[in-house]
Every structure is written in structure tokens, then in C-alpha cells.
Design a protein around this motif. Structure first.
Motif, PDB file in Angstrom:
ATOM      1  N   PRO A 193      16.030  -5.707  25.825  1.00  0.00           N
ATOM      2  CA  PRO A 193      15.503  -4.488  26.452  1.00  0.00           C
ATOM      3  C   PRO A 193      15.889  -3.220  25.703  1.00  0.00           C
ATOM      4  CG  PRO A 193      16.328  -5.977  28.138  1.00  0.00           C
ATOM      5  CD  PRO A 193      16.711  -6.580  26.818  1.00  0.00           C
ATOM      6  N   ASP A 194      17.140  -3.132  25.179  1.00  0.00           N
ATOM      7  CA  ASP A 194      17.528  -1.939  24.448  1.00  0.00           C
ATOM      8  C   ASP A 194      16.758  -1.804  23.138  1.00  0.00           C
ATOM      9  OD1 ASP A 194      18.979  -4.277  23.644  1.00  0.00           O
ATOM     10  OD2 ASP A 194      20.283  -2.978  22.436  1.00  0.00           O
ATOM     11  N   GLN A 195      16.410  -2.956  22.526  1.00  0.00           N
ATOM     12  CA  GLN A 195      15.613  -2.914  21.305  1.00  0.00           C
ATOM     13  C   GLN A 195      14.187  -2.441  21.599  1.00  0.00           C
ATOM     14  OE1 GLN A 195      16.295  -7.043  20.169  1.00  0.00           O
ATOM     15  NE2 GLN A 195      17.541  -6.385  18.426  1.00  0.00           N
ATOM     16  N   ILE A 196      13.643  -2.868  22.759  1.00  0.00           N
ATOM     17  CA  ILE A 196      12.310  -2.431  23.156  1.00  0.00           C
ATOM     18  C   ILE A 196      12.300  -0.920  23.397  1.00  0.00           C
ATOM     19  CG2 ILE A 196      10.502  -2.670  24.910  1.00  0.00           C
ATOM     20  CD1 ILE A 196      11.465  -5.528  25.335  1.00  0.00           C
ATOM     21  N   ASP A 197      13.347  -0.418  24.056  1.00  0.00           N
ATOM     22  CA  ASP A 197      13.441   1.025  24.307  1.00  0.00           C
ATOM     23  C   ASP A 197      13.541   1.800  22.994  1.00  0.00           C
ATOM     24  OD1 ASP A 197      13.340   0.593  27.019  1.00  0.00           O
ATOM     25  OD2 ASP A 197      15.530   0.592  27.279  1.00  0.00           O
ATOM     26  N   ALA A 198      14.286   1.254  22.040  1.00  0.00           N
ATOM     27  CA  ALA A 198      14.419   1.926  20.740  1.00  0.00           C
ATOM     28  C   ALA A 198      13.068   1.968  20.014  1.00  0.00           C
ATOM     29  CB  ALA A 198      15.450   1.200  19.885  1.00  0.00           C
ATOM     30  N   ILE A 199      12.308   0.888  20.116  1.00  0.00           N
ATOM     31  CA  ILE A 199      10.994   0.852  19.469  1.00  0.00           C
ATOM     32  C   ILE A 199      10.047   1.837  20.141  1.00  0.00           C
ATOM     33  CG2 ILE A 199       8.959  -0.593  19.058  1.00  0.00           C
ATOM     34  CD1 ILE A 199      10.841  -2.940  18.653  1.00  0.00           C
ATOM     35  N   ARG A 200      10.083   1.879  21.498  1.00  0.00           N
ATOM     36  CA  ARG A 200       9.243   2.842  22.215  1.00  0.00           C
ATOM     37  C   ARG A 200       9.576   4.278  21.802  1.00  0.00           C
ATOM     38  NH1 ARG A 200       9.578  -0.549  27.194  1.00  0.00           N
ATOM     39  NH2 ARG A 200       7.504  -1.473  27.477  1.00  0.00           N
ATOM     40  N   LYS A 201      10.863   4.567  21.617  1.00  0.00           N
ATOM     41  CA  LYS A 201      11.274   5.902  21.198  1.00  0.00           C
ATOM     42  C   LYS A 201      10.794   6.191  19.783  1.00  0.00           C
ATOM     43  CE  LYS A 201      15.316   8.921  20.890  1.00  0.00           C
ATOM     44  NZ  LYS A 201      16.777   9.038  21.072  1.00  0.00           N
ATOM     45  N   THR A 202      10.856   5.182  18.915  1.00  0.00           N
ATOM     46  CA  THR A 202      10.395   5.351  17.532  1.00  0.00           C
ATOM     47  C   THR A 202       8.922   5.711  17.477  1.00  0.00           C
ATOM     48  OG1 THR A 202      12.044   3.770  16.732  1.00  0.00           O
ATOM     49  CG2 THR A 202      10.144   4.199  15.297  1.00  0.00           C
ATOM     50  N   TYR A 203       8.139   5.080  18.362  1.00  0.00           N
ATOM     51  CA  TYR A 203       6.704   5.317  18.372  1.00  0.00           C
ATOM     52  C   TYR A 203       6.292   6.450  19.317  1.00  0.00           C
ATOM     53  CZ  TYR A 203       5.877   1.194  15.530  1.00  0.00           C
ATOM     54  OH  TYR A 203       5.855   0.289  14.497  1.00  0.00           O
ATOM     55  N   GLY A 204       7.263   7.142  19.928  1.00  0.00           N
ATOM     56  CA  GLY A 204       6.959   8.292  20.771  1.00  0.00           C
ATOM     57  C   GLY A 204       6.450   7.945  22.142  1.00  0.00           C
ATOM     58  N   PHE A 205       6.827   6.776  22.671  1.00  0.00           N
ATOM     59  CA  PHE A 205       6.373   6.354  23.993  1.00  0.00           C
ATOM     60  C   PHE A 205       7.505   6.363  25.022  1.00  0.00           C
ATOM     61  CE2 PHE A 205       2.842   4.947  21.515  1.00  0.00           C
ATOM     62  CZ  PHE A 205       1.764   4.916  22.384  1.00  0.00           C
ATOM     63  N   SER A 206       8.587   7.052  24.751  1.00  0.00           N
ATOM     64  CA  SER A 206       9.707   7.097  25.690  1.00  0.00           C
ATOM     65  C   SER A 206       9.778   8.474  26.343  1.00  0.00           C
ATOM     66  CB  SER A 206      11.025   6.794  24.970  1.00  0.00           C
ATOM     67  OG  SER A 206      11.303   7.793  24.007  1.00  0.00           O
TER      68      SER A 206
END
Length: 327
Positions: free
Chosen positions: A47-60
Motif C-alpha cells: 500500500p505504501d508503494q501504491i501511495d508513492a506511485i500515486r504521488k509520483t503521477y500527481g494522483f494523491s
């Protein structure tokens, strides 16, 4: 100046609306890049990796926070990370493909416009003559062809049946691109067929447009006055008729130049040319959201800038617009 300022304000507003829609559309669709990566890895991400990816792509974060971050990145030409070519920045892929598209479609558009306008002037000035009766029907026929058909025919004829030109690509495979004569010759040789396939189906439209506009102007009072004053045919043709007839063609050229950065999908795919058309098609097939968004922004900017350039040229060529700006 007032006319240009009004147009500049309109284009700025149009660009703002376009980039806002470009931001909202992916977020109104189900899923996001993080979800897609998660599905492709079959749940191997934490889950933390998914959140990091969402932040990278501007979806957080909230939608407003995402929008502000999106505008900040856009102002710094940061289009994010490519989903498919991870971790390659989207900007590097976009500008690489845009360079090749400018070479290919830019050269084709310039040649098409120059050839078509010149033929249109001669056809109109000597309407009913051999040049007009011979070339006008041919150009009408060529204009009815699609780029896909012409590209495939040229590719089959001159790379398979008569292997005169290379099968595709932008240059030789073993060549390291650089600003030298060897690279320029290789790029020019590989671009012959792709450029020809675009020119063949497009210069006829310029020919017909210029011809019809000039014919409508030949009986205008200012042309009759110029003839009565004893001006030479060359001066009347170029300075009076052609100069007025080319105004609507410049507007059409601006749209064509703007869409240059959209790429030539079929032509680039047929000849395996590494331009924006081929990259965008691959991005659509693989759902590379970052590249698709960046390409839409680049296309919007190019169309608006090209139209602004058209307005400037029209003001220079048409004194009526200058007087309108002072009114």
C-alpha cells in the motif's frame, strides 16, 4: 495592436480551459496509473508503494491540491513519468518524438504549401489553359486519396518491388545521430518516401483553394483599375490578386502547422518513423496517461501559437485589420 491583444487574450483563455480539461478527464475516468501498475504486477506492491506511485503521477491528495501541483509541474515543463517506459520522464520522450515529427511533417507541409500555392496562382491566372485543364483534375483526384493508401503504395513499390529507398526508420541503424553531413544525408534519404506520401495527398488542396480564391478576385474593381492603369501582368498577379487570395490560405496553413505536432499517425507507423504520431499511438494502445496528456498539451499550444502567428501575418498583409485595431 488592439486587435492582436484581443486575440492574445482569447488564446490565453482557450489554453487555460484546455489544460484544465486535460487535468480533469483522466481523473473522471475509472482507475489511475497506480491502479494500472498494481493490476499489471498482480498485487505485488505494498500500500505504501501504491501511495508513492500515486504521488509520483500527481494522483494523491485532494483534487484542488492535485490541480495546483499539475499547474506547477506544467509551468516547469514537467509532464511526469511515462507509465510504460518507467522511469523515463515523459518530457524527454515527447521532445525526442517532436523533433522527428517537425523534420517529417514540417518539411511535407512546407513543400505542399509552396507547390500548391504556386500551381494555384498559375491555374487561376491562365484558367482554361493547358496547365489548368491538365493539373486541376489530377489534383482533385490526388486530394481524394488517403495518406494510408499512398504511404502503403509507395512503401510497397519503392522498398519491396524496387528497393530504392530504405524500409523505414529515421536514419541508418548503425548511425549515431549528430549535426554532421552523414547524419543529414541519412535523415534526408529516409524521409523521402514519408514526405512524398504526405505531399502527394495534401498539395492539391492548396492548389484548389488558391485557384478558386484568385478566380473570384480577378473581376474585382481593384483588379480592373490596376489593368486600366497599365500595370504589368506580373505586378497585378503577384501584388494585387495573389496577395489578397493568400490571406485565407495563411489561416489554413496556421491550422496545418499547429497540427504538425499531432504527428502523421499512419505515415509514421507505415515507415516506422519515431515521431509523435507513432509514439502517441503506442501510448493509446498501452494507456500511457502521462504521454497522452503531454501530447494533448503540446498539440493545444502549437495550434494556438500557430493561429496567433496567422493573426500577426494577416495584420501585416491586410491593412483593414490594422485600421480595425485603431477603431
Amino acid at each position: 495592436m488592439a486587435f492582436l491583444l484581443r486575440r492574445l487574450g482569447f488564446y490565453f483563455g482557450a489554453f487555460f480551459v484546455a489544460i484544465t480539461l486535460n487535468f480533469l478527464i483522466p481523473r473522471l475516468m475509472p482507475g489511475d496509473p497506480a491502479t494500472r501498475i498494481l493490476l499489471s504486477l498482480r498485487g505485488k506492491l505494498r500500500p505504501d508503494q501504491i501511495d508513492a506511485i500515486r504521488k509520483t503521477y500527481g494522483f494523491s491528495g485532494s483534487l484542488w491540491d492535485q490541480y495546483l501541483q499539475y499547474l506547477w509541474r506544467l509551468a516547469h515543463f514537467d509532464f511526469g513519468i511515462s507509465t510504460v517506459n518507467f522511469p523515463e520522464p515523459t518530457a524527454s520522450l515527447l521532445f525526442y518524438a517532436a523533433g522527428w515529427t517537425l523534420v517529417l511533417v514540417g518539411a511535407a507541409t512546407t513543400l505542399s504549401f509552396g507547390i500548391g500555392i504556386t500551381m494555384g496562382i498559375w491555374s487561376a491566372w491562365r484558367r482554361g489553359g493547358f496547365f489548368d485543364t491538365f493539373f486541376t483534375p489530377i489534383n482533385v483526384m490526388l486530394n481524394a486519396f488517403t495518406p494510408a493508401v499512398v504511404a502503403l503504395l509507395l512503401w510497397y513499390a519503392f522498398t519491396m518491388q524496387w528497393p530504392i529507398f530504405p524500409l523505414g526508420r529515421a536514419h541508418e541503424m548503425n548511425l549515431t545521430p549528430g549535426f554532421n553531413l552523414e547524419t543529414l544525408l541519412s535523415v534526408a534519404w529516409h524521409a523521402v518516401l514519408p514526405v512524398a506520401s504526405i505531399v502527394i495527398v495534401s498539395f492539391g488542396a492548396w492548389h484548389l483553394g488558391m485557384r478558386n480564391t484568385m478566380i473570384n478576385l480577378l473581376n474585382e474593381d481593384f483588379v480592373l483599375l490596376a489593368k486600366a492603369k497599365g500595370l504589368s501582368d506580373r505586378r497585378i498577379r503577384n501584388r494585387y490578386v495573389a496577395r489578397n487570395a493568400i490571406l485565407p490560405q495563411i489561416t489554413s496553413l496556421a491550422l496545418s502547422i499547429g497540427f504538425v505536432l499531432g504527428g502523421a499517425f499512419i505515415t509514421e507507423v507505415v515507415f516506422n518513423y519515431p515521431g509523435l504520431g507513432k509514439f502517441t499511438l503506442n501510448a493509446i494502445q498501452t494507456r500511457d496517461y502521462s504521454f497522452i496528456q503531454a501530447q494533448l498539451i503540446l498539440l493545444t499550444m502549437s495550434v494556438l501559437v500557430a493561429n496567433l502567428a496567422s493573426d500577426v501575418l494577416n495584420v501585416i498583409l491586410d491593412p483593414r485589420l490594422r485600421s480595425l485595431g485603431r477603431a
